[in-house]
Design an enzyme around this catalytic site. Structure first.
Site, PDB file in Angstrom:
ATOM      1  N   ASP A   1     -18.911  -8.328  38.560  1.00  0.00           N
ATOM      2  CA  ASP A   1     -17.618  -7.933  37.968  1.00  0.00           C
ATOM      3  C   ASP A   1     -17.748  -6.729  37.036  1.00  0.00           C
ATOM      4  O   ASP A   1     -16.987  -5.759  37.171  1.00  0.00           O
ATOM      5  CB  ASP A   1     -16.989  -9.104  37.202  1.00  0.00           C
ATOM      6  CG  ASP A   1     -16.356 -10.131  38.113  1.00  0.00           C
ATOM      7  OD1 ASP A   1     -16.787 -10.233  39.275  1.00  0.00           O
ATOM      8  OD2 ASP A   1     -15.449 -10.836  37.662  1.00  0.00           O
TER       9      ASP A   1
ATOM     10  N   GLY B   1      -9.152 -14.146  39.143  1.00  0.00           N
ATOM     11  CA  GLY B   1     -10.316 -13.690  39.897  1.00  0.00           C
ATOM     12  C   GLY B   1     -10.319 -12.192  40.123  1.00  0.00           C
ATOM     13  O   GLY B   1     -11.052 -11.691  40.973  1.00  0.00           O
ATOM     14  N   LEU B   2      -9.505 -11.464  39.362  1.00  0.00           N
ATOM     15  CA  LEU B   2      -9.473 -10.004  39.534  1.00  0.00           C
ATOM     16  C   LEU B   2     -10.371  -9.299  38.519  1.00  0.00           C
ATOM     17  O   LEU B   2     -10.263  -8.087  38.315  1.00  0.00           O
ATOM     18  CB  LEU B   2      -8.041  -9.475  39.431  1.00  0.00           C
ATOM     19  CG  LEU B   2      -7.091  -9.938  40.531  1.00  0.00           C
ATOM     20  CD1 LEU B   2      -5.756  -9.228  40.430  1.00  0.00           C
ATOM     21  CD2 LEU B   2      -7.681  -9.712  41.921  1.00  0.00           C
ATOM     22  N   GLY B   3     -11.225 -10.054  37.862  1.00  0.00           N
ATOM     23  CA  GLY B   3     -12.211  -9.413  36.989  1.00  0.00           C
ATOM     24  C   GLY B   3     -11.651  -8.940  35.664  1.00  0.00           C
ATOM     25  O   GLY B   3     -12.129  -7.947  35.107  1.00  0.00           O
ATOM     26  N   SER B   4     -10.638  -9.658  35.130  1.00  0.00           N
ATOM     27  CA  SER B   4     -10.021  -9.157  33.892  1.00  0.00           C
ATOM     28  C   SER B   4     -10.988  -9.229  32.710  1.00  0.00           C
ATOM     29  O   SER B   4     -10.960  -8.353  31.841  1.00  0.00           O
ATOM     30  CB  SER B   4      -8.710  -9.881  33.579  1.00  0.00           C
ATOM     31  OG  SER B   4      -8.922 -11.244  33.395  1.00  0.00           O
ATOM     32  N   SER B   5     -11.871 -10.225  32.663  1.00  0.00           N
ATOM     33  CA  SER B   5     -12.816 -10.301  31.527  1.00  0.00           C
ATOM     34  C   SER B   5     -13.785  -9.122  31.556  1.00  0.00           C
ATOM     35  O   SER B   5     -14.084  -8.530  30.522  1.00  0.00           O
ATOM     36  CB  SER B   5     -13.639 -11.583  31.570  1.00  0.00           C
ATOM     37  OG  SER B   5     -12.843 -12.689  31.701  1.00  0.00           O
TER      38      SER B   5
ATOM     39  N   ALA C   1     -13.293  -6.213  33.025  1.00  0.00           N
ATOM     40  CA  ALA C   1     -12.548  -4.982  32.730  1.00  0.00           C
ATOM     41  C   ALA C   1     -12.327  -4.868  31.222  1.00  0.00           C
ATOM     42  O   ALA C   1     -12.436  -3.778  30.647  1.00  0.00           O
ATOM     43  CB  ALA C   1     -11.213  -4.979  33.476  1.00  0.00           C
TER      44      ALA C   1
ATOM     45  N   PRO D   1      -3.422  -9.602  36.067  1.00  0.00           N
ATOM     46  CA  PRO D   1      -3.123 -10.989  35.732  1.00  0.00           C
ATOM     47  C   PRO D   1      -4.412 -11.713  35.356  1.00  0.00           C
ATOM     48  O   PRO D   1      -5.385 -11.645  36.113  1.00  0.00           O
ATOM     49  CB  PRO D   1      -2.525 -11.555  37.025  1.00  0.00           C
ATOM     50  CG  PRO D   1      -2.929 -10.617  38.101  1.00  0.00           C
ATOM     51  CD  PRO D   1      -3.224  -9.291  37.484  1.00  0.00           C
TER      52      PRO D   1
END
Ligand code: PMV
Length: 304
Positions: free
Chosen positions: A136, A89-93, A95, A85
């Site tokens: 990240d 704050g799950l580090g999508s950028s 990743a 999502p």
């Protein structure tokens, strides 16, 4: 160029030490078994098709990944399929940056070393964020648990728990704003440096105890470190009422420890639990938030 070419990378959670990591103290993060895949095909580039559609930074990312891997950006189109999502704050950028880099490297017929991925991932994530600590992209590149101290280059120490860590990640309703949380803390530190330096040192001591517990597989000790870190994050002023409620509810429902994760001031919490599926279900029932049960920390658990 070899197409189609694919690259995957995982998201992250910070287990201990967010915010103080900006001030040179150690933090611990882990990659997640949720990630995203980037696929390079030949087309009219540089272009990126993802939730960043229409965002010029998508093309900037592709351009930077092509420069790093020797591809002609005018021929590169990247499509993204994400399980992460965005904006949570799950580090999508990060990743996205690492997966795009890996896909471009595969298209160029190159294999990048971990050190290259760490350095390039950091540079590419800078397309989306100004000057973050770099934790990240390190998580996206490593996909497992590690200690991190910022620097040029950062010091990254793999930390392997003897068994996967059973974790619940829950998302509050309030949108998080990492930039505002980091800026607010900076202003308070500027005003009272000695007070805040002492708090940063106190967090560093908790991170050190947490690392030892993690390496021993001592979930009770690691949970205690989560709780102590949360108390200090509250004193740093980066928690919120919503996070406080979620953390308290998770503990009441049996978590071994719970804290905010990432920027704070809204956003996500993590809770350590012997039975994370049950805790996630109960927490979602009690508070109405979305909660995921994950097992994290070891390379083989990371699907990305
Ligand atoms: O909000 P996130 O998950 O991107 O994490 C921010 C972590 C901070 O330590 C607050 C900032 C940083 O750059 O490390």
């Amino acid at each position: 160029m070899r197409t189609p070419a694919r690259g995957r990378a995982g998201g992250k959670v910070i287990l201990l030490g967010e915010h103080v990591v900006v001030y040179g103290r150690p933090a611990i993060a882990t990659g997640l078994p949720l990630g995203l895949e980037a696929e390079v095909s030949a087309g009219d580039g540089p272009a990126l098709a993802s939730e960043h559609d229409g965002d010029p930074r998508g093309a900037d990312l592709v351009r930077a990944a092509c420069a790093a891997t020797g591809l002609d950006p005018a021929r590169v189109v990247v499509r993204v399929r994400s399980e992460l999502p965005p904006g949570r704050g799950l580090g999508s950028s990060a990743a996205l940056a690492v997966a795009t880099l890996r896909a471009c490297a595969a298209a160029a017929g190159r294999t990048l070393s971990t050190d290259e991925e760490l350095a390039l991932g950091r540079r590419l994530e800078g397309v989306f964020h100004g000057t973050p600590s770099g934790i990240d992209p390190a998580a996206a590149a490593l996909g497992r648990c590690f200690g991190f101290v910022r620097g040029e280059p950062p010091v990254v120490t793999p930390l392997a728990p003897p068994a996967p860590l059973p974790l619940v990640v829950a998302f509050g309703a309030c949108p998080r704003d990492t930039g505002a949380a980091v800026g607010g803390l900076r202003a308070r530190w500027d005003a009272e440096p000695a007070t805040y330096e002492a708090l940063f040192d106190a967090v560093a001591a908790v991170v050190a105890r947490g690392a030892e517990a993690l390496l021993r597989g001592d979930l009770t000790g690691l949970g205690a470190a989560f709780d102590e870190n949360q108390t200090l994050l509250e004193r740093l002023g980066v928690s919120s009422d919503e996070i406080g409620t979620l953390v308290a509810t998770a503990r009441r429902l049996g978590a071994l420890g719970a804290k905010l994760t990432g920027g704070g001031a809204g956003g996500a919490i993590i809770a350590l639990a012997t039975d994370p599926e049950t805790l996630a279900a109960r927490l979602a029932d009690a508070t109405g938030v979305q909660a995921l049960a994950l097992r994290v920390g070891r390379a083989q658990e990371v699907a990305a």
